[in-house]
Motif scaffolding. Structure first.
Motif, PDB file in Angstrom:
ATOM      1  N   ARG A 232      -7.478   2.694   1.506  1.00 20.40           N
ATOM      2  CA  ARG A 232      -6.986   3.632   1.920  1.00 20.40           C
ATOM      3  C   ARG A 232      -7.991   4.703   2.642  1.00 20.40           C
ATOM      4  NH1 ARG A 232      -6.421   4.427  -3.726  1.00 20.40           N
ATOM      5  NH2 ARG A 232      -4.295   3.874  -4.492  1.00 20.40           N
ATOM      6  N   ASP A 233      -9.168   4.624   2.450  1.00 17.81           N
ATOM      7  CA  ASP A 233     -10.040   5.414   3.054  1.00 17.81           C
ATOM      8  C   ASP A 233     -10.010   4.913   4.514  1.00 17.81           C
ATOM      9  OD1 ASP A 233     -10.887   6.933   1.039  1.00 17.81           O
ATOM     10  OD2 ASP A 233     -12.656   5.995   0.568  1.00 17.81           O
TER      11      ASP A 233
ATOM     12  N   LEU B 156       0.764  -1.274   0.145  1.00 19.59           N
ATOM     13  CA  LEU B 156       0.108   0.043  -0.038  1.00 19.59           C
ATOM     14  C   LEU B 156       0.704   1.319   0.002  1.00 19.59           C
ATOM     15  CD1 LEU B 156      -2.834  -1.131   2.561  1.00 19.59           C
ATOM     16  CD2 LEU B 156      -2.963  -1.000   0.003  1.00 19.59           C
ATOM     17  N   LYS B 157       2.129   1.026   0.371  1.00 23.44           N
ATOM     18  CA  LYS B 157       2.772   2.408   0.475  1.00 23.44           C
ATOM     19  C   LYS B 157       3.529   2.544  -1.000  1.00 23.44           C
ATOM     20  CE  LYS B 157       3.978   1.680   5.375  1.00 23.44           C
ATOM     21  NZ  LYS B 157       5.332   1.414   6.350  1.00 23.44           N
TER      22      LYS B 157
ATOM     23  N   ASN C  88      -7.102   6.183   6.631  1.00 21.95           N
ATOM     24  CA  ASN C  88      -6.712   7.465   6.727  1.00 21.95           C
ATOM     25  C   ASN C  88      -7.230   8.049   8.115  1.00 21.95           C
ATOM     26  OD1 ASN C  88      -9.554   8.127   6.688  1.00 21.95           O
ATOM     27  ND2 ASN C  88      -9.450   8.608   4.474  1.00 21.95           N
TER      28      ASN C  88
ATOM     29  N   LEU D 164      -8.744  -1.152  -3.570  1.00 19.75           N
ATOM     30  CA  LEU D 164      -7.857  -0.009  -3.004  1.00 19.75           C
ATOM     31  C   LEU D 164      -8.244   1.386  -2.395  1.00 19.75           C
ATOM     32  CD1 LEU D 164      -5.110  -0.424  -6.027  1.00 19.75           C
ATOM     33  CD2 LEU D 164      -5.039  -1.324  -3.567  1.00 19.75           C
ATOM     34  N   ASN D 165      -9.274   1.698  -3.191  1.00 24.47           N
ATOM     35  CA  ASN D 165      -9.897   3.087  -2.356  1.00 24.47           C
ATOM     36  C   ASN D 165     -10.421   2.706  -0.995  1.00 24.47           C
ATOM     37  OD1 ASN D 165      -8.953   4.390  -4.851  1.00 24.47           O
ATOM     38  ND2 ASN D 165     -11.087   4.142  -5.679  1.00 24.47           N
TER      39      ASN D 165
END
Length: 346
Positions: free
Chosen positions: A39-40, A18-19, A43, A35-36
């Protein structure tokens, strides 16, 4: 929110860092949805936005607290005894709560989650064994020959016909569960083995009945207040119930109240494709019970229905075969919309 140190994400057999997302050929919508969401979830925001399916009303966007999604993941883990580094399979869309929660469970519990394109049949070509997965009924039935590749499978997002339930029982797979829940409760709040008619609550969840005899869910780790549903149930105790049907589906025909889901359980013995019963306005009965079958060339007749365990009020007055049913984006049959289309074309 932080991911567990053992969390591992694999999409189409690619291990995803993910990085460093450069270098991955991930252009498909289903891949980007995964993926979205990851990430959400990782955060600094306290909540994420989730779309409801729209099966019992208009689809809507709601916000769910990540802390409560974590609670839900831990409650499922406790019920099913999931362990760090267990392999999980995601075959549902990450656009909706069921798929999102598979990812949350992996992130929170430290699972190794393998993601494949949401489709109907896919297990035949997968040469791995998984501890855990989730499917909708259509997927479970399409992959029934290969369900032994999954130790524990939860099935939700729609009801199983009696025929499908009997078929699943005959596999002798001891790890098949049916779910009960909704987007508002952050996925399921109760599970039951396929062979058991009674659902059992997850940890710290309890049930009681409303004044209208519908199920009320008390889940302090998931909800601010108890939520009253439209589900008719037989309450065994405050942590177990048998689902009977939806109050908003009840048909009042000639003063006799009919629970469609009860009728459908019987009709499922002689119909092996998608179908449902629905009440439409009628001058004689008030509401007339109609059987809709997703097959224009069906050969079912009323004589066959009379051989089932149905009384004279429960036998549909008409049978109509349709080319296809209206469905929600998650694949659930949209009864009301299907009937509206049918009525508009007669």
């Amino acid at each position: 929110m932080k991911a567990h140190a053992s969390f591992k994400l694999c999409i189409d057999n690619q291990v995803i860092d993910l990085k460093n997302l450069k270098g991955y050929n991930l252009g498909a919508k289903w891949q980007l949805s995964i993926l979205n969401f990851v990430r959400d979830f990782l955060n600094d925001n306290a909540s994420v936005k989730v779309q409801t399916s729209g099966s019992t009303g208009k689809p809507k966007e709601i916000e769910l607290l990540k802390s409560r999604m974590r609670n839900s993941a831990e409650m499922t883990s406790s019920f099913l005894d999931l362990k760090e580094k267990d392999k999980a399979l995601l075959c549902l869309s990450a656009d909706y709560i069921a798929g999102k929660m598979m990812l949350v469970r992996a992130l929170i519990l430290g699972l190794e989650i393998h993601c494949v394109e949401p489709d109907t049949s896919f297990l035949k070509d997968i040469n791995q064994h998984f501890a855990f997965s989730a499917m909708v009924p259509m997927q479970a039935m399409a992959n029934i020959q290969w369900l032994s590749k999954i130790d524990m499978l939860i099935i939700g997002g729609g009801s199983l016909s009696q025929t499908d339930t009997d078929t699943l029982i005959r596999t002798n797979h001891n790890g098949l569960y049916q779910t009960f829940g909704m987007t508002e409760t952050i996925s399921h709040v109760a599970l039951k083995r396929i062979s058991n008619p009674f659902y059992s609550a997850l940890k710290d969840i309890s049930f009681f009945l409303s004044e209208k005899q519908t199920l009320v869910i008390n889940a302090p780790l998931l909800l601010d207040n108890p939520i009253t549903t439209n589900d008719l149930v037989e309450l065994k105790n405050n942590t177990s119930f048998k689902w009977l049907g939806r109050a908003d589906n009840i048909v009042n025909s000639g003063g006799y109240k009919i629970i469609p889901e009860k009728i459908e359980a019987e009709i499922g013995k002689v119909v092996n494709t998608s179908f449902f019963v629905y009440g439409i306005d009628d001058t004689r009965y008030g509401e007339k019970l109609i059987l809709f079958i997703e097959n224009e060339k069906h050969d079912l007749n009323s004589t066959q229905l009379k051989g089932l365990n149905l009384n004279k009020f429960e036998i549909p007055k008409e049978i109509h075969g349709l080319k296809e049913f209206a469905r929600t984006e998650t694949g659930k049959v949209h009864r009301k919309k299907t009937v509206e289309i049918f009525l508009a074309n007669i």
